[in-house]
Design an enzyme around this catalytic site. Structure first.
Site, PDB file in Angstrom:
ATOM      1  N   TYR A  79       0.679  -1.297   0.073  1.00 13.85           N
ATOM      2  CA  TYR A  79       0.007   0.118  -0.002  1.00 13.85           C
ATOM      3  C   TYR A  79       1.013   1.463  -0.325  1.00 13.85           C
ATOM      4  O   TYR A  79       1.935   0.907   0.318  1.00 13.85           O
ATOM      5  CB  TYR A  79      -1.156  -0.141   1.721  1.00 13.85           C
ATOM      6  CG  TYR A  79      -2.544  -0.349   1.103  1.00 13.85           C
ATOM      7  CD1 TYR A  79      -2.957   0.647  -0.175  1.00 13.85           C
ATOM      8  CD2 TYR A  79      -3.178  -0.959   1.687  1.00 13.85           C
ATOM      9  CE1 TYR A  79      -4.062   0.984  -0.409  1.00 13.85           C
ATOM     10  CE2 TYR A  79      -4.586  -1.277   0.730  1.00 13.85           C
ATOM     11  CZ  TYR A  79      -5.244   0.204   0.546  1.00 13.85           C
ATOM     12  OH  TYR A  79      -6.030  -0.303  -0.365  1.00 13.85           O
ATOM     13  N   GLU A  81      -0.454   4.844  -0.289  1.00 14.42           N
ATOM     14  CA  GLU A  81      -1.438   5.873  -0.493  1.00 14.42           C
ATOM     15  C   GLU A  81      -0.232   7.508  -0.406  1.00 14.42           C
ATOM     16  O   GLU A  81       0.138   7.975   0.497  1.00 14.42           O
ATOM     17  CB  GLU A  81      -2.533   5.909   0.048  1.00 14.42           C
ATOM     18  CG  GLU A  81      -3.341   5.105   0.069  1.00 14.42           C
ATOM     19  CD  GLU A  81      -5.449   4.928   0.518  1.00 14.42           C
ATOM     20  OE1 GLU A  81      -5.204   6.062   1.556  1.00 14.42           O
ATOM     21  OE2 GLU A  81      -5.834   3.916   0.085  1.00 14.42           O
ATOM     22  N   ASP A 256      -5.846  15.954 -23.312  1.00 13.62           N
ATOM     23  CA  ASP A 256      -6.518  14.178 -23.263  1.00 13.62           C
ATOM     24  C   ASP A 256      -5.444  13.651 -24.935  1.00 13.62           C
ATOM     25  O   ASP A 256      -5.644  13.980 -25.912  1.00 13.62           O
ATOM     26  CB  ASP A 256      -7.590  13.922 -23.458  1.00 13.62           C
ATOM     27  CG  ASP A 256      -8.085  12.380 -23.421  1.00 13.62           C
ATOM     28  OD1 ASP A 256      -7.152  11.009 -23.667  1.00 13.62           O
ATOM     29  OD2 ASP A 256      -8.738  11.692 -23.156  1.00 13.62           O
ATOM     30  N   THR A 285      -3.589   7.790 -21.466  1.00 13.71           N
ATOM     31  CA  THR A 285      -3.302   6.036 -21.235  1.00 13.71           C
ATOM     32  C   THR A 285      -2.139   5.817 -21.591  1.00 13.71           C
ATOM     33  O   THR A 285      -1.011   6.285 -21.633  1.00 13.71           O
ATOM     34  CB  THR A 285      -4.150   5.642 -21.833  1.00 13.71           C
ATOM     35  OG1 THR A 285      -4.070   5.786 -23.094  1.00 13.71           O
ATOM     36  CG2 THR A 285      -5.566   5.901 -21.492  1.00 13.71           C
ATOM     37  N   LYS A 288      -1.611   2.823 -25.219  1.00  9.75           N
ATOM     38  CA  LYS A 288      -2.261   2.206 -26.490  1.00  9.75           C
ATOM     39  C   LYS A 288      -1.453   2.995 -27.581  1.00  9.75           C
ATOM     40  O   LYS A 288      -0.009   1.885 -27.346  1.00  9.75           O
ATOM     41  CB  LYS A 288      -3.354   3.906 -26.966  1.00  9.75           C
ATOM     42  CG  LYS A 288      -4.613   3.393 -25.657  1.00  9.75           C
ATOM     43  CD  LYS A 288      -4.909   4.627 -26.268  1.00  9.75           C
ATOM     44  CE  LYS A 288      -6.719   4.154 -25.541  1.00  9.75           C
ATOM     45  NZ  LYS A 288      -7.759   5.034 -24.175  1.00  9.75           N
ATOM     46  N   ARG A 294      -1.154  -1.525 -19.029  1.00  2.74           N
ATOM     47  CA  ARG A 294      -2.713  -0.603 -18.969  1.00  2.74           C
ATOM     48  C   ARG A 294      -2.644   0.305 -17.888  1.00  2.74           C
ATOM     49  O   ARG A 294      -2.188  -0.155 -17.057  1.00  2.74           O
ATOM     50  CB  ARG A 294      -3.490  -1.531 -18.965  1.00  2.74           C
ATOM     51  CG  ARG A 294      -5.084  -2.351 -19.135  1.00  2.74           C
ATOM     52  CD  ARG A 294      -6.347  -2.687 -18.993  1.00  2.74           C
ATOM     53  NE  ARG A 294      -5.811  -3.040 -20.838  1.00  2.74           N
ATOM     54  CZ  ARG A 294      -6.586  -2.439 -21.845  1.00  2.74           C
ATOM     55  NH1 ARG A 294      -6.643  -1.373 -21.025  1.00  2.74           N
ATOM     56  NH2 ARG A 294      -5.632  -2.850 -22.867  1.00  2.74           N
TER      57      ARG A 294
HETATM   58  N1  DSN Z   1     -11.259   3.085 -24.694  1.00  2.02           N
HETATM   59  C1  DSN Z   1     -10.768   3.901 -25.347  1.00  2.02           C
HETATM   60  C2  DSN Z   1     -10.636   4.087 -27.070  1.00  2.02           C
HETATM   61  O1  DSN Z   1     -11.028   3.038 -27.490  1.00  2.02           O
HETATM   62  O2  DSN Z   1     -10.607   4.535 -27.665  1.00  2.02           O
HETATM   63  C3  DSN Z   1     -11.464   5.245 -25.206  1.00  2.02           C
HETATM   64  O3  DSN Z   1     -11.755   4.599 -23.519  1.00  2.02           O
END
Ligand code: DSN
Length: 493
Positions: A79, A81, A256, A285, A288, A294
């Site tokens: 943990y 935090e 974003d 994120t 991607k 993730r």
């Molecule tokens: N799941 C992501 C996407 O496929 O673009 C966005 O939330």
């Protein structure tokens, strides 16, 4: 450091590291199987499925074994935090080292003043961003004005006033059907309950962002937060212009970049197209185009750093230390020169895919692409996005349906299919393979027809694929995939 330009380079068929990764995975699966064999089976089956399918989902990728293995550790058990050096639990020295290293890699890679690597996902990263803006612009000045150190010191009356001020702020973001994301202030999402939201769309003729319209909307609506970024817009954005608009109306610019972080990291997007020097906050994120575990992260200017660092426990649950460690490994990979080659190939391949569609008379939103996304309007095939998505899946092509601007079929059936090139680029696909993918997709869609409903109207959901088309597509995909195997050096025993 391993070359990370393709999946074949990070575990090639003949190096010693591949043999070790194979041993590690096989042993791990055996240990798991001794407790719950069905989970080991599902994990093996997922690898087999990923190896055998044409993955064109724009938000997916294949992380390296180094990234994946980093997550399988006892760092998960701690943990932590709070933030680096300021935790609510004892014994966090190793998590501090992990988090500090991940943040350092993120700062160096993106040229950011501050990086916060705790968010568990892109949605969480956005929530931290929104929270930090409200904290910085509403809570901190109110506390200063009222002479209080924190909100617990406020009277009931002052607290009520502050709560209302929090709920009274405005956000301007890209509309969903133009490619914006649900977390950019839309009503069903918590962000739509935190802010009064209005959206800017794209030009109805070209499908492109029109900065004059964004500026006009901002002047009229006077948002506290201007959100830029997208999950289904196939073009680059001029973030310098977005910052000018934000400055003119006194808004905080939050970008974003969840989808295109890999293109920023790989220096495909530079200058006005790189959000980090222009935005107050940049969220992303990590899984991607950035090709890590993730998770999410937030980059911020020094001005917002302290508010961002309060993300946990004000917005987030305890940090996932094993995932922060994997972020550090992935960010170290993304700092390699070979990652720049990879990022450039993502964009080049998207052009090849788009050209492949256009040369076969298919219609694309905005007429093409200059990032990693290609958005195909399937109405010309007489199909909804839902039918096209399912027919392609039947033929072994994994995509997702997506709205197109002013979509007549709404957000469930949709009229579009979103394609992305990051995953198959990791496998090693190039121009010829993406042109062949376009040919296969057009073949499937041209040979799919909507079924007729009882009322005689074409169904929006069911369809029929002409005999033999799915099989010939699967055979053609297998040929492509065999040429570029996923983790070729990884053999499970
Ligand atoms: N799941 C992501 C996407 O496929 O673009 C966005 O939330």
């Amino acid at each position: 450091m391993t070359d990370v330009s393709t999946a074949a380079s990070y575990v090639s068929a003949d190096d010693d590291m591949s043999a070790r990764a194979s041993t590690a995975y096989s042993a791990a699966l055996d240990v798991i199987a001794s407790v719950e064999p069905r989970i080991a089976d599902a994990s093996r089956a997922e690898l087999a499925d990923q190896r055998a399918s044409l993955k064109l989902i724009a938000s997916e990728n294949y992380a390296s074994p180094a990234v994946l293995l980093t997550m399988s550790s006892w760092l998960s058990d701690k943990y932590a935090e709070g933030t680096i050096g300021h935790r609510f639990y004892a014994g966090c020295q190793n998590v501090d080292s992990v988090e500090a290293l991940a943040a350092e890699h993120a700062r160096e890679l993106f040229g950011a003043e501050h990086a916060y690597v705790q968010p568990h996902s892109g949605i969480d990263a956005n929530l931290v961003g929104f929270w930090a803006i409200l904290a910085h612009r509403i809570e901190t000045p109110a506390l200063e004005r009222l002479g209080a150190k924190n909100v617990n010191e406020l009277s009931e009356e002052d607290w009520e006033k502050l709560r209302h001020e929090f709920g009274d702020q405005r956000m301007l973001g890209m509309s969903l059907d133009a490619g914006g994301h649900l977390t950019h202030g839309f009503r069903p999402n918590i962000s739509g309950k935190m802010f009064h939201q209005r959206s800017y769309g794209t030009d109805p003729g070209t499908g492109l962002l029109d900065y004059d319209r964004v500026a006009a909307a901002a002047r009229e609506f006077r948002p506290m937060v201007l959100v830029a970024g997208y999950s289904a817009y196939p073009r680059r954005v001029n973030f310098a212009k977005m910052r000018e608009i934000a400055d003119e109306v006194g808004a905080t610019l939050m970008v974003d970049m969840a989808h295109f972080a890999g293109l920023v990291a790989g220096k495909v997007f530079t200058g006005d197209e790189d959000p980090v020097p222009h935005a107050h906050l940049t969220t992303t994120t990590t899984h991607k185009s950035l090709r890590g575990p993730r998770g999410g992260l937030v980059l911020a200017t020094e001005e917002y750093a302290a508010s961002v660092d309060r993300g946990c426990p004000m917005v987030l649950g305890g940090p996932l230390s094993h995932v922060m460690a994997a972020k550090a490994v992935a960010l170290a990979e993304a700092r390699q020169p070979s990652f720049r080659e990879y990022a450039q190939r993502i964009a080049d391949n998207a052009k090849s895919l788009a050209d492949g569609f256009l040369s076969r008379d298919a219609e694309l939103v905005t007429g093409g692409t200059d990032n990693h996304i290609v958005l195909l309007d399937v109405s010309g095939f007489g199909l909804t996005g839902r039918q096209a998505e399912s027919a392609l899946l039947d033929a072994g092509v994994v995509t997702n349906r997506n709205s197109v601007p002013a979509d007549p079929n709404g957000a469930w059936y949709t009229s579009g299919i979103r394609f992305g090139t990051p995953a198959l680029t990791t496998r090693g696909f190039g121009h010829d393979e993406f042109d062949r993918v376009a040919e296969l997709v057009v073949d499937v869609l041209s040979n799919t027809t909507p079924n007729t409903t009882k009322s005689g109207a074409p169904s929006k959901a069911t369809y029929t694929i002409a005999d033999g088309v799915a099989d010939r597509t699967k055979a053609a995909s297998a040929e492509l995939l065999d040429k570029y195997p996923l983790y070729p050096g990884l053999t499970l025993t």
